[in-house]
Scaffold this motif. Structure first.
Motif, PDB file in Angstrom:
ATOM      1  N   VAL A   1       0.914  -1.312  -0.158  1.00  0.00           N
ATOM      2  CA  VAL A   1       0.114  -0.088   0.045  1.00  0.00           C
ATOM      3  C   VAL A   1       0.746   1.308  -0.053  1.00  0.00           C
ATOM      4  CG1 VAL A   1      -1.837   1.156   1.155  1.00  0.00           C
ATOM      5  CG2 VAL A   1      -1.750  -1.229   1.442  1.00  0.00           C
ATOM      6  N   GLU A   2       0.632   2.271  -0.866  1.00  0.00           N
ATOM      7  CA  GLU A   2       1.225   3.263  -0.839  1.00  0.00           C
ATOM      8  C   GLU A   2       0.268   4.716  -0.820  1.00  0.00           C
ATOM      9  OE1 GLU A   2       4.875   1.557  -3.979  1.00  0.00           O
ATOM     10  OE2 GLU A   2       3.325   2.843  -4.554  1.00  0.00           O
ATOM     11  N   LEU A   3       0.901   5.606  -0.136  1.00  0.00           N
ATOM     12  CA  LEU A   3       0.100   6.810  -0.016  1.00  0.00           C
ATOM     13  C   LEU A   3       0.764   7.930  -0.997  1.00  0.00           C
ATOM     14  CD1 LEU A   3      -2.480   8.084   1.191  1.00  0.00           C
ATOM     15  CD2 LEU A   3      -0.784   8.630   3.134  1.00  0.00           C
ATOM     16  N   ASP A   4       0.250   8.568  -1.917  1.00  0.00           N
ATOM     17  CA  ASP A   4       0.996   9.555  -2.564  1.00  0.00           C
ATOM     18  C   ASP A   4       0.336  10.904  -2.101  1.00  0.00           C
ATOM     19  OD1 ASP A   4       2.020  11.228  -4.935  1.00  0.00           O
ATOM     20  OD2 ASP A   4       0.712  10.242  -6.325  1.00  0.00           O
ATOM     21  N   LEU A   5       1.292  11.526  -1.869  1.00  0.00           N
ATOM     22  CA  LEU A   5       1.056  12.912  -1.214  1.00  0.00           C
ATOM     23  C   LEU A   5       1.470  14.126  -2.318  1.00  0.00           C
ATOM     24  CD1 LEU A   5       1.872  12.299   2.336  1.00  0.00           C
ATOM     25  CD2 LEU A   5      -0.377  12.519   1.521  1.00  0.00           C
ATOM     26  N   SER A   6       1.938  13.721  -3.461  1.00  0.00           N
ATOM     27  CA  SER A   6       2.542  14.673  -4.258  1.00  0.00           C
ATOM     28  C   SER A   6       1.503  15.787  -4.579  1.00  0.00           C
ATOM     29  CB  SER A   6       2.879  13.934  -5.457  1.00  0.00           C
ATOM     30  OG  SER A   6       1.840  13.322  -6.112  1.00  0.00           O
ATOM     31  N   HIS A   7       0.150  15.672  -4.627  1.00  0.00           N
ATOM     32  CA  HIS A   7      -0.960  16.585  -4.504  1.00  0.00           C
ATOM     33  C   HIS A   7      -1.329  17.340  -3.464  1.00  0.00           C
ATOM     34  CE1 HIS A   7      -1.896  14.301  -8.690  1.00  0.00           C
ATOM     35  NE2 HIS A   7      -0.745  14.867  -8.786  1.00  0.00           N
ATOM     36  N   ALA A   8      -0.705  17.056  -2.427  1.00  0.00           N
ATOM     37  CA  ALA A   8      -0.971  17.629  -1.447  1.00  0.00           C
ATOM     38  C   ALA A   8      -0.378  19.156  -1.084  1.00  0.00           C
ATOM     39  CB  ALA A   8      -0.958  16.906  -0.095  1.00  0.00           C
ATOM     40  N   ARG A   9      -0.944  20.267  -1.024  1.00  0.00           N
ATOM     41  CA  ARG A   9      -0.234  21.552  -0.573  1.00  0.00           C
ATOM     42  C   ARG A   9       0.597  21.443   0.730  1.00  0.00           C
ATOM     43  NH1 ARG A   9       1.391  25.138  -3.921  1.00  0.00           N
ATOM     44  NH2 ARG A   9      -0.834  25.497  -4.787  1.00  0.00           N
ATOM     45  N   LEU A  10      -0.100  20.671   1.827  1.00  0.00           N
ATOM     46  CA  LEU A  10       0.418  20.589   3.184  1.00  0.00           C
ATOM     47  C   LEU A  10       0.205  19.283   3.677  1.00  0.00           C
ATOM     48  CD1 LEU A  10       1.455  22.340   5.700  1.00  0.00           C
ATOM     49  CD2 LEU A  10      -0.920  22.848   6.352  1.00  0.00           C
ATOM     50  N   VAL A  11       1.299  18.836   4.427  1.00  0.00           N
ATOM     51  CA  VAL A  11       0.917  17.727   5.216  1.00  0.00           C
ATOM     52  C   VAL A  11       1.602  18.044   6.608  1.00  0.00           C
ATOM     53  CG1 VAL A  11       1.792  15.285   5.300  1.00  0.00           C
ATOM     54  CG2 VAL A  11       1.551  16.276   3.126  1.00  0.00           C
ATOM     55  N   ASP A  12       0.742  17.865   7.710  1.00  0.00           N
ATOM     56  CA  ASP A  12       0.999  18.541   9.089  1.00  0.00           C
ATOM     57  C   ASP A  12       1.917  17.365   9.911  1.00  0.00           C
ATOM     58  OD1 ASP A  12      -0.792  16.808   9.901  1.00  0.00           O
ATOM     59  OD2 ASP A  12      -1.991  18.475  10.986  1.00  0.00           O
ATOM     60  N   HIS A  13       2.505  18.141  11.013  1.00  0.00           N
ATOM     61  CA  HIS A  13       3.349  17.101  11.534  1.00  0.00           C
ATOM     62  C   HIS A  13       2.385  15.848  12.274  1.00  0.00           C
ATOM     63  CE1 HIS A  13       5.927  15.279  14.901  1.00  0.00           C
ATOM     64  NE2 HIS A  13       4.988  15.974  15.816  1.00  0.00           N
ATOM     65  N   THR A  14       1.409  16.076  12.834  1.00  0.00           N
ATOM     66  CA  THR A  14       0.362  15.271  13.327  1.00  0.00           C
ATOM     67  C   THR A  14       0.321  14.055  12.205  1.00  0.00           C
ATOM     68  OG1 THR A  14      -0.476  16.816  14.643  1.00  0.00           O
ATOM     69  CG2 THR A  14      -1.661  14.591  14.531  1.00  0.00           C
ATOM     70  N   THR A  15       0.075  14.322  10.881  1.00  0.00           N
ATOM     71  CA  THR A  15      -0.132  13.149  10.049  1.00  0.00           C
ATOM     72  C   THR A  15       0.994  12.540   9.796  1.00  0.00           C
ATOM     73  OG1 THR A  15      -1.990  14.521   9.248  1.00  0.00           O
ATOM     74  CG2 THR A  15      -0.855  12.888   7.731  1.00  0.00           C
TER      75      THR A  15
END
Length: 546
Positions: free
Chosen positions: A483-497
């Motif tokens: 399973v992979e999570l692609d965050l390339s289209h997310a403007r922000l990924v916070d510390h908690t996440t």
């Protein structure tokens, strides 16, 4: 939402080593007994109330929960709520406030049971780390501000944390020399044990509270605290007596106190119901998760089942006169270090407490309150130590702002307002950092299947407010090995996440599955910390039209 289950290992299915659990349970009992007494008294409850809670947590709740190595009992983190409830609900009458607080605890326990039935164990993943740690630091300051006066043998005039802190110099000048000596010796021993145990391995096997009692009880006998008398020191007269010792009833049955439900639906009562239910549940869930990470066998607890055990235990405590309980991290960590193998260690710790209070209450009566205050000050200092500020700053300057803001607002108001203010500020920070308002609570997620892998693409933002939805989508891929999570289209990924995804990666690994993050190459870390928040520059391609 319960955590992913892990197939039982041979070590888990084998018969537990009850001998190791008895030894660990006994050593944890030595730690728990003085702490339970101190937490109860600091909460405005009778000392035996703390023992009652630990007994219920060990002898009864053990068999209802799934957490194998956690120790359940009263926690310093709930002191501020408990003493506030007693003072506000009693209107100056501490006995009435105590009985009304018991009613609040019983109602809050029913709420916790409902949380468990509704499978709300996932709440432990919602609250931002900086807000939770800011709340805990505030609790540490509150504990310190109150207990330093007890350690010095002085009754302060103030009640609010800031006022109590400002009153410390005055208490130092008015300190009772004999009581202060007991407190300072206890303080030196407990902090000295923390420093020296890192270099002297044998000290790790000796509970620090035991060392404190070995010194403090003889000093109390030397100063004849059991009998009220006066003495002169530096031309000033001081009084000592039994009021500086733990006061216990003659037997356990006489210690039972029933709640007063006459005011349980007032606005003040409902405020404390919310505090006990929310803060107690959050602390317990976070502690249970932390203990799972420390478990040598890497077993995972059903957090909903553990929350049910906590709620049922709290209902019993509220009805019969005890403090609220949680899965307590410090005693649980000690439990693991002492070689516990199963939930029997928690049972034995509760059983030893029950036997000791039933058959040796006079030994407990010999414990000076100044010694208990020293143990609580140690706990408070650890919760609010400068190192907590440094660690938070290393994660990111914005995390320190949220941490400090939560701490200050909590001290100025109460825990519920402080946590709400911290969450509100963190949300504002996310909007400032480019997270679209529409994506804060409802993330846009696309699922792709390719080459035996499942790829989930999160658009716009992956932050604490929408993490539970992201996790739900990830856990729905139970049959996928990769399973992979692609965050390339997310403007922000916070510390908690980032922190929660790191924990999830570990859980997948324990299942023999693979989980990894993709698409963070163009994001800028807000600090050098590996789990810091990640922000994508405005001019970067988000690929949202793909």
């Amino acid at each position: 939402m319960q955590s992913p289950t892990v197939s039982a290992s041979p070590a888990d299915t084998a018969a537990p080593s009850w001998k190791s659990d008895i030894v660990s349970g006994f050593l944890v009992f030595l730690i728990a007994m003085p702490l339970c007494l101190g937490i109860a008294m600091a909460s405005g409850f009778p000392p035996v109330a703390g023992i009652l809670t630990a007994v219920v947590g060990g002898v009864i709740s053990t068999w209802l929960g799934s957490a194998r190595l956690t120790i359940k009992g009263p926690a310093a983190g709930l002191i501020a709520i408990a003493i506030g409830a007693v003072q506000e609900l009693g209107g100056g009458d501490m006995k009435l406030g105590y009985r009304r607080a018991l009613a609040v605890i019983a109602v809050a326990a029913v709420v916790q049971i409902l949380f468990a039935v509704l499978r709300s164990g996932k709440l432990g993943d919602f609250f931002p780390s900086s807000v939770v740690h800011g709340m805990l630091a505030a609790i540490g300051v509150i504990i310190f501000s109150k207990q330093v006066h007890t350690l010095l043998g002085v009754t302060p005039q103030s009640k609010a944390p800031f006022a109590l802190l400002s009153e410390i110099p005055q208490s130092v000048t008015k300190a009772n020399p004999e009581i202060a000596l007991i407190g300072i010796v206890s303080l030196v021993l407990i902090f000295g044990h923390m420093l020296l145990s890192k270099k002297v391995a044998v000290l790790k096997r000796i509970p620090a509270p035991l060392l404190v009692l070995v010194a403090a009880v003889p000093l109390g006998l030397l100063f004849d605290l059991d009998h009220e008398h006066t003495f002169t020191w530096s031309q000033s007269a001081y009084t000592v007596g039994p009021n500086f010792l733990v006061n216990l009833p003659g037997n356990l049955l006489s210690a039972i106190t029933f709640p007063d439900f006459s005011d349980v639906f007032s606005g003040v009562s409902l405020k404390y119901v919310a505090m006990f239910a929310l803060v107690g549940s959050i602390e317990s869930l976070l502690s249970a998760k932390a203990v799972d990470m420390l478990d040598p066998q890497k077993r995972r607890s059903d957090l909903d089942k553990d929350l049910l055990a906590t709620g049922v235990g709290n209902l019993i405590c509220g009805i019969f006169g005890g403090l609220p309980m949680i899965s307590e991290i410090v005693r649980s960590s000690a439990n693991i270090n002492y070689g516990a193998k199963s939930k029997l260690s928690n049972f034995f710790h509760g059983l030893f407490l029950l036997l000791f209070v039933a058959f040796a209450p006079m030994l407990i009566h010999r414990i000076p309150l100044a010694a208990l205050a020293a143990m609580l000050i140690f706990t408070g200092v650890r919760l609010a130590s400068p190192s907590e500020f440094v660690k938070t700053f290393r994660i990111g300057a914005e995390q320190l702002v949220i941490f400090t803001f939560t701490l200050v607002v909590t001290l100025a108001t109460d825990l519920l307002v402080g946590v709400a203010a911290g969450i509100a500020l963190k949300t504002v920070v996310h909007l400032f950092n480019g997270a679209p308002l529409r994506s804060l609570f409802k993330p846009e997620i696309e699922t792709h299947h390719a080459d035996g892998r499942v790829v989930l693409r999160v658009k716009h933002a992956a932050v604490f407010t929408n993490y539970l939805t992201i996790k739900k989508h990830l856990l729905q891929q139970a049959d996928a090995k990769y399973v992979e999570l692609d965050l390339s289209h997310a403007r922000l990924v916070d510390h908690t996440t980032m922190e929660r995804l790191h924990e999830l990666e570990h859980e997948f690994s324990q299942q023999g599955r693979h989980f990894r993050l993709l698409g963070l190459e163009q994001h800028r870390s807000l600090s050098e910390h590996p789990l810091s928040a990640r922000k994508k520059p405005v001019d970067a391609d988000l690929g949202l039209t793909n």
